[in-house]
Design a protein around this motif. Structure first.
Motif, PDB file in Angstrom:
ATOM      1  N   ALA A 307       0.810  -1.214   0.000  1.00 55.92           N
ATOM      2  CA  ALA A 307       0.000   0.000   0.000  1.00 55.92           C
ATOM      3  C   ALA A 307       0.843   1.264   0.000  1.00 55.92           C
ATOM      4  CB  ALA A 307      -0.960   0.015   1.188  1.00 55.92           C
ATOM      5  N   SER A 308       2.140   1.150  -0.392  1.00 55.51           N
ATOM      6  CA  SER A 308       2.982   2.341  -0.410  1.00 55.51           C
ATOM      7  C   SER A 308       2.796   3.160  -1.673  1.00 55.51           C
ATOM      8  CB  SER A 308       4.450   1.946  -0.275  1.00 55.51           C
ATOM      9  OG  SER A 308       4.838   1.151  -1.383  1.00 55.51           O
ATOM     10  N   MET A 309       2.216   2.582  -2.728  1.00 55.66           N
ATOM     11  CA  MET A 309       1.977   3.309  -3.980  1.00 55.66           C
ATOM     12  C   MET A 309       0.758   2.697  -4.653  1.00 55.66           C
ATOM     13  SD  MET A 309       4.924   1.739  -6.517  1.00 55.66           S
ATOM     14  CE  MET A 309       6.271   2.138  -5.412  1.00 55.66           C
ATOM     15  N   PRO A 310       0.128   3.446  -5.574  1.00 53.24           N
ATOM     16  CA  PRO A 310      -1.022   2.880  -6.281  1.00 53.24           C
ATOM     17  C   PRO A 310      -0.629   1.626  -7.044  1.00 53.24           C
ATOM     18  CG  PRO A 310      -0.883   5.254  -6.619  1.00 53.24           C
ATOM     19  CD  PRO A 310       0.373   4.845  -5.931  1.00 53.24           C
ATOM     20  N   VAL A 311      -1.605   0.754  -7.193  1.00 51.01           N
ATOM     21  CA  VAL A 311      -1.343  -0.510  -7.892  1.00 51.01           C
ATOM     22  C   VAL A 311      -0.811  -0.260  -9.284  1.00 51.01           C
ATOM     23  CG1 VAL A 311      -2.461  -2.537  -8.873  1.00 51.01           C
ATOM     24  CG2 VAL A 311      -3.013  -1.811  -6.560  1.00 51.01           C
ATOM     25  N   ALA A 312      -1.376   0.730  -9.988  1.00 49.98           N
ATOM     26  CA  ALA A 312      -0.983   0.986 -11.376  1.00 49.98           C
ATOM     27  C   ALA A 312       0.469   1.425 -11.486  1.00 49.98           C
ATOM     28  CB  ALA A 312      -1.893   2.043 -11.991  1.00 49.98           C
ATOM     29  N   GLU A 313       1.052   1.964 -10.394  1.00 49.47           N
ATOM     30  CA  GLU A 313       2.429   2.433 -10.437  1.00 49.47           C
ATOM     31  C   GLU A 313       3.407   1.411  -9.891  1.00 49.47           C
ATOM     32  OE1 GLU A 313       2.662   6.182  -8.478  1.00 49.47           O
ATOM     33  OE2 GLU A 313       0.975   7.048  -9.594  1.00 49.47           O
ATOM     34  N   ASP A 314       2.928   0.350  -9.300  1.00 49.46           N
ATOM     35  CA  ASP A 314       3.797  -0.664  -8.725  1.00 49.46           C
ATOM     36  C   ASP A 314       4.209  -1.644  -9.828  1.00 49.46           C
ATOM     37  OD1 ASP A 314       4.996  -2.738  -7.312  1.00 49.46           O
ATOM     38  OD2 ASP A 314       3.727  -2.375  -5.562  1.00 49.46           O
ATOM     39  N   PRO A 315       5.478  -1.645 -10.223  1.00 44.58           N
ATOM     40  CA  PRO A 315       5.893  -2.480 -11.360  1.00 44.58           C
ATOM     41  C   PRO A 315       5.674  -3.971 -11.145  1.00 44.58           C
ATOM     42  CG  PRO A 315       7.806  -1.572 -10.225  1.00 44.58           C
ATOM     43  CD  PRO A 315       6.604  -0.891  -9.664  1.00 44.58           C
ATOM     44  N   ARG A 316       5.524  -4.426  -9.888  1.00 43.68           N
ATOM     45  CA  ARG A 316       5.304  -5.856  -9.657  1.00 43.68           C
ATOM     46  C   ARG A 316       3.968  -6.319 -10.213  1.00 43.68           C
ATOM     47  NH1 ARG A 316       5.602  -6.460  -3.397  1.00 43.68           N
ATOM     48  NH2 ARG A 316       4.427  -4.518  -3.584  1.00 43.68           N
ATOM     49  N   PHE A 317       2.972  -5.444 -10.159  1.00 42.37           N
ATOM     50  CA  PHE A 317       1.609  -5.880 -10.443  1.00 42.37           C
ATOM     51  C   PHE A 317       1.067  -5.392 -11.782  1.00 42.37           C
ATOM     52  CE2 PHE A 317       1.763  -4.960  -5.736  1.00 42.37           C
ATOM     53  CZ  PHE A 317       2.160  -6.246  -5.416  1.00 42.37           C
ATOM     54  N   ARG A 318       1.879  -4.629 -12.544  1.00 43.07           N
ATOM     55  CA  ARG A 318       1.398  -4.061 -13.798  1.00 43.07           C
ATOM     56  C   ARG A 318       0.997  -5.150 -14.791  1.00 43.07           C
ATOM     57  NH1 ARG A 318       5.529  -0.045 -15.586  1.00 43.07           N
ATOM     58  NH2 ARG A 318       4.798   1.042 -13.718  1.00 43.07           N
ATOM     59  N   ARG A 319       1.643  -6.299 -14.693  1.00 45.47           N
ATOM     60  CA  ARG A 319       1.357  -7.391 -15.628  1.00 45.47           C
ATOM     61  C   ARG A 319      -0.080  -7.883 -15.521  1.00 45.47           C
ATOM     62  NH1 ARG A 319       5.225 -11.331 -15.371  1.00 45.47           N
ATOM     63  NH2 ARG A 319       3.906 -13.179 -15.545  1.00 45.47           N
ATOM     64  N   TYR A 320      -0.742  -7.618 -14.395  1.00 50.32           N
ATOM     65  CA  TYR A 320      -2.106  -8.107 -14.205  1.00 50.32           C
ATOM     66  C   TYR A 320      -3.172  -7.064 -14.575  1.00 50.32           C
ATOM     67  CZ  TYR A 320       0.401 -11.622 -11.573  1.00 50.32           C
ATOM     68  OH  TYR A 320       1.266 -12.621 -11.207  1.00 50.32           O
ATOM     69  N   LEU A 321      -2.762  -5.845 -14.801  1.00 49.53           N
ATOM     70  CA  LEU A 321      -3.735  -4.775 -15.018  1.00 49.53           C
ATOM     71  C   LEU A 321      -4.250  -4.782 -16.459  1.00 49.53           C
ATOM     72  CD1 LEU A 321      -2.073  -1.909 -12.973  1.00 49.53           C
ATOM     73  CD2 LEU A 321      -3.743  -3.631 -12.242  1.00 49.53           C
ATOM     74  N   VAL A 322      -5.177  -3.898 -16.746  1.00 56.28           N
ATOM     75  CA  VAL A 322      -5.854  -3.839 -18.043  1.00 56.28           C
ATOM     76  C   VAL A 322      -5.632  -2.456 -18.644  1.00 56.28           C
ATOM     77  CG1 VAL A 322      -8.100  -3.857 -19.203  1.00 56.28           C
ATOM     78  CG2 VAL A 322      -7.600  -5.540 -17.419  1.00 56.28           C
ATOM     79  N   ASN A 323      -5.191  -2.422 -19.896  1.00 55.42           N
ATOM     80  CA  ASN A 323      -5.031  -1.160 -20.632  1.00 55.42           C
ATOM     81  C   ASN A 323      -6.218  -0.991 -21.573  1.00 55.42           C
ATOM     82  OD1 ASN A 323      -4.228   1.095 -22.051  1.00 55.42           O
ATOM     83  ND2 ASN A 323      -2.571   0.068 -23.161  1.00 55.42           N
ATOM     84  N   VAL A 324      -7.132  -0.100 -21.227  1.00 58.50           N
ATOM     85  CA  VAL A 324      -8.313   0.153 -22.062  1.00 58.50           C
ATOM     86  C   VAL A 324      -7.903   1.115 -23.175  1.00 58.50           C
ATOM     87  CG1 VAL A 324     -10.655   1.041 -22.143  1.00 58.50           C
ATOM     88  CG2 VAL A 324      -9.862  -0.214 -20.128  1.00 58.50           C
ATOM     89  N   VAL A 325      -7.872   0.629 -24.410  1.00 57.15           N
ATOM     90  CA  VAL A 325      -7.516   1.503 -25.531  1.00 57.15           C
ATOM     91  C   VAL A 325      -8.740   2.102 -26.204  1.00 57.15           C
ATOM     92  CG1 VAL A 325      -5.277   0.433 -26.006  1.00 57.15           C
ATOM     93  CG2 VAL A 325      -7.328  -0.523 -27.049  1.00 57.15           C
ATOM     94  N   ILE A 326      -9.866   1.393 -26.173  1.00 56.98           N
ATOM     95  CA  ILE A 326     -11.107   1.902 -26.759  1.00 56.98           C
ATOM     96  C   ILE A 326     -12.254   1.554 -25.819  1.00 56.98           C
ATOM     97  CG2 ILE A 326     -12.753   1.712 -28.655  1.00 56.98           C
ATOM     98  CD1 ILE A 326     -10.256   3.244 -29.368  1.00 56.98           C
TER      99      ILE A 326
END
Length: 831
Positions: A307-326
């Protein structure tokens, strides 16, 4: 005095079409409601654009591949606005297309996957996944701090340590029984003989019997072999320990991960792509649970505190996130399919791009930095793009064609297109493309692409041709009046009173240069109304009046009047020689149009002179000889030469040498509108009859002596009128125009008022004979049954002069001492 067969001047009512404001429909001056057709809306009823409207309607409704539209027409005709409005109307009838997301590829890192979700579901899925990861970021570390986990982990470590210690203790015990000790050194373990619990010194060891030394050395070698075998097994044992820990971690994490995913799965149970992605995430989360608690493997404290930084900025967890392009549909999005107008179609803005970020001196990227292009945003709908801007951008035209041909959007960079990079970069999975392109451009671009690009016709099968004018009649005037009101309303301008609407319609007619047409250059119309609104505001009026329209026209002309003023000043001061009174032989006032900037031009008279003498039938165009005359002007001179030869040299060879020139002309001369004036000057020089200098002439001539229509007739008439008015109107001055140009007359009020007062005249001329009779005051003359022109007529005088040249040439052609005729010598000199 004019000859009896000279034409009569036109009546004032023929010089400019009149429009009674009271004849306009009552709603014309009022601002229409939002449902009324606006300027530029072909589909919503723009007058005069039925062809373009039907083409656009067809292009936006047909779904077959390749039926993209090229929308062309003059600038300001409403082509771009119409294309967008027609596309928006068609888009509202279509369902919203799918959303698109990019996600990390767990199998191949550099090939991000593209997933399609129903419209409006991408953003909720993104947020749900981010919430899931946030939940696990807290739950997993807490799980691994429990006593149960710590105990099971301790047992694994103890079993490993026990196996390791057991093997070592067995070797140590055997060594002890043999009188050999195990020593720990900086280099590792070492064996040495022992006596009474002490290591035997090297000197003492050397004093032992040889057999004893050999026995000890052999045993030490065996123990070293056993110890080496034990040490070799240690990595295997360590790997077993790690596998047991991983299994334990997976077993412990599975419960937490499944619980977190179970909280998300029901919301997306109807979306197969989302459900499949959750399954993929589950497996990777369980396999890589160490990402959440780094010390599980290393024993070190994690550099990423929970909880030291937002999930989207934590490089460990970026692989699980979703990039909405449209993201289509949902709040903030218009219903139906998208309509995108791309004003700057670079390669990246057209097909998308992959961004990079600098970190530790290197550029890094991943799937979360994939950005959509115009084709992504317009997918499932319509993309409106400017042809010239697209063609100006390197690689964009080829990229668009490739996407349309393949039916998919593949994101590449300019460096990749040009093979400038050889390093591994991201290769995002292409997205299927279903888009209709509406390309806006000039007719020239359309025809060049049709001729030079073989693929263009296959990809752009629909041509939407916008006209720049429409017929003027009672019905279209009423339609146009409503269009003016709609334009004013759309632009937020004051409403127009009937007089102002009538004045605006008059100016729309003037824009076309044709009394029977109305301009469809709606950009210029909107500019006129905006200027008139400004002057109405200055005058404190709540509605735009006719005088505001007139003021706007006058001010616009004044702003562009610098060149015309300087030109007329040169004439007024006598620097440029133009006569507006009297009569001269072989001299006439021709009329030209000079461009004075964008959409601005003015008429100016130019003195044309002709000189004649005996010769071999040559009419010299001095403009062409000096390379100042264009091909069309040269064509006009050749045509009048043909007319002379066919009309007068019927029984004898043409024995004329003549020269024609635009006096004090130092620039290029193009067009054939002066060919009738040049012919009048030649006829005057041949007949000896003077031409009126208070008349100016425009019109081209054909080989039959008919005067043909020309362009810019209004500007030409007004140019000569202004010169005459500056010197003082005599009541005799005027202009000869082709009779076929009468329907094009839309003259300014100053000219119409002078004509109505009998101080200036416009003469329609159908033939050269009519024109020469008016200019000389003598009948042109028609050949009688005897094949001769009437005595004293212009044509009789011309023919007599040419016959005299022929006789003189014949007499001059006597043989000289060398056997060469004088005529032949003269022809050689002229050549």
């Amino acid at each position: 005095m004019s000859a009896p067969d000279a034409p009569e001047p036109l009546p004032p009512e023929a010089l400019c079409p009149a429009l009674d404001p009271s004849s306009l429909p009552p709603q014309a001056a009022a601002a229409p409601d939002a449902g009324t057709a606006g300027a530029g809306s072909a589909a919503a009823g723009l007058p005069g654009q039925e062809r373009a409207a039907r083409a656009l309607d067809f292009a936006t409704r047909v779904r077959q591949k390749g039926f993209n539209a090229f929308v062309h027409g003059p600038e300001g005709s409403g082509r771009r606005t119409s294309a967008v409005q027609v596309a928006e109307r068609a888009a509202r009838a279509r369902p919203a297309p799918d959303d698109w997301i990019y996600v990390h590829n767990f199998e191949t890192d550099w090939k991000p996957r593209a997933l399609s979700l129903p419209a409006g579901r991408a953003i909720p899925f993104r947020d749900a996944v981010a919430g899931l990861v946030e939940q696990l970021r807290t739950a997993i570390p807490a799980l691994f701090k429990t006593d149960a986990y710590r105990e099971r982990r301790r047992q694994i470590d103890e079993r490993f340590q026990e196996r390791q210690n057991t093997g070592f203790e067995a070797i140590e015990a055997r060594a002890h029984d043999e009188g050999i000790g195990i020593l720990r050194t900086p280099m590792g373990f070492a064996f040495a003989p022992m006596r009474d619990g002490e290591v035997v010194k090297p000197d003492a060891f050397q004093k032992l019997p040889a057999e004893e030394r050999k026995r000890i050395q052999d045993r030490i070698g065996e123990l070293q072999t056993e110890l080496a075998a034990l040490m070799r097994k240690m990595p295997e044992e360590e790997e077993k320990r790690r596998n047991e820990i991983r299994a334990l971690n997976a077993e412990m994490a599975q419960t937490v991960v499944d619980a977190a995913i179970a909280g998300v799965r029901p919301e997306f149970a109807d979306v197969p792509a989302a459900a499949q992605r959750l399954d993929e995430m589950r497996g990777d989360l369980i396999d890589n649970v160490e990402l959440f608690v780094l010390e599980l493997n290393t024993g070190e404290e994690s550099p990423f505190p929970e909880a030291s930084m937002p999930v989207a900025e934590d490089p460990r967890f970026r692989r699980y996130l979703v990039n909405v392009v449209i993201a289509n549909g949902g709040g903030g999005h218009a219903p139906g399919a998208p309509v995108v107008y791309e004003d700057h179609p670079t390669l990246a803005r057209l097909i998308g791009r992959v961004d990079h970020t600098a970190r530790m001196g290197a550029l890094e990227t991943d799937f979360s930095m994939i950005r959509a292009g115009a084709l992504h945003r317009a997918n499932g709908g319509f993309l409106v793009v400017d042809a010239l801007r697209l063609l100006r951008e390197p690689l964009s035209w080829d990229a668009l064609k490739r996407a349309l041909r393949s039916g998919r959007i593949a994101i590449t960079s300019a460096a990749e297109e040009l093979s400038l990079l050889s390093t591994v970069s991201l290769e995002p999975e292409p997205i299927p493309l279903d888009v209709k392109i509406l390309m806006i451009g000039e007719p020239l671009i359309y025809h060049l692409l049709s001729a030079l690009d073989p693929e263009f016709g296959e990809l752009f099968k629909v041509e939407a041709d916008f006209d720049d004018r429409m017929p003027r009649d009672e019905a279209t005037i009423a339609e146009y009046a409503r269009l003016i009101g709609a334009t004013a309303a759309r632009e937020g301008l004051r409403p127009l009173d009937p007089g102002a609407v009538a004045a605006a319609i008059g100016e729309a007619t003037r824009m076309t240069g044709d009394a029977e047409r109305l301009s469809l250059k709606l950009g210029q119309l909107a500019d006129l109304l905006a200027e008139a609104d400004h002057w109405a505001a200055d005058a404190g009026r709540e509605r735009v009046a006719a005088e505001d329209i007139a003021r706007a026209i006058a001010e616009r002309e004044f702003r562009a009047d610098g060149l015309r003023q300087r030109w007329h000043e040169g004439i007024g001061r006598g620097t440029v020689m133009i006569d507006t009174e009297g009569a001269r032989v072989g001299q006439i006032n021709g009329l030209t149009v000079i461009a004075a900037g964008h959409a601005a031009a003015f008429g100016a008279p130019s003195r044309i002179t002709a000189r004649v003498r005996m010769g071999s039938g040559h009419v010299i165009d001095i403009e062409r000889e000096t390379k100042l005359g264009g091909p069309i002007h040269s064509k006009g001179v050749l045509i009048l030469s043909s007319y002379l030869a066919a009309t007068f040299a019927t029984e004898a060879p043409m024995s004329l040498w003549a020269s024609l020139v635009f006096e004090q002309s130092y620039g290029g001369v193009e067009g054939d509108s002066a060919s009738s004036a040049e012919l009048y000057a030649l006829l005057s020089a041949l007949s000896g009859l003077a031409l009126r200098q208070d008349l100016a002439v425009t019109g081209s001539v054909n080989q039959l002596g008919q005067v043909q229509a020309i362009g810019g007739v209004n500007e030409k008439i007004e140019g000569f009128f202004d010169i005459c008015a500056a010197r003082g109107l005599t009541g005799d001055q005027g202009v000869l125009i082709p009779s076929t140009n009468v329907k094009h007359l839309v003259l300014r009020p100053r000219v119409v008022e002078a004509a109505a007062a009998g101080r200036f005249h416009i003469y329609p001329v159908a033939t050269i004979d009519e024109g020469i009779a008016l200019l000389t005051g003598h009948d042109a003359g028609t050949r009688g049954p005897d094949g001769r022109f009437p005595e004293g007529s212009v044509n009789a005088r011309v023919e007599a002069t040419l016959a005299g040249f022929a006789r003189a040439r014949k007499a001059f052609g006597a043989k000289d001492e060398d056997g060469e005729t004088g005529a032949e010598r003269r022809d050689d000199d002229e050549a």
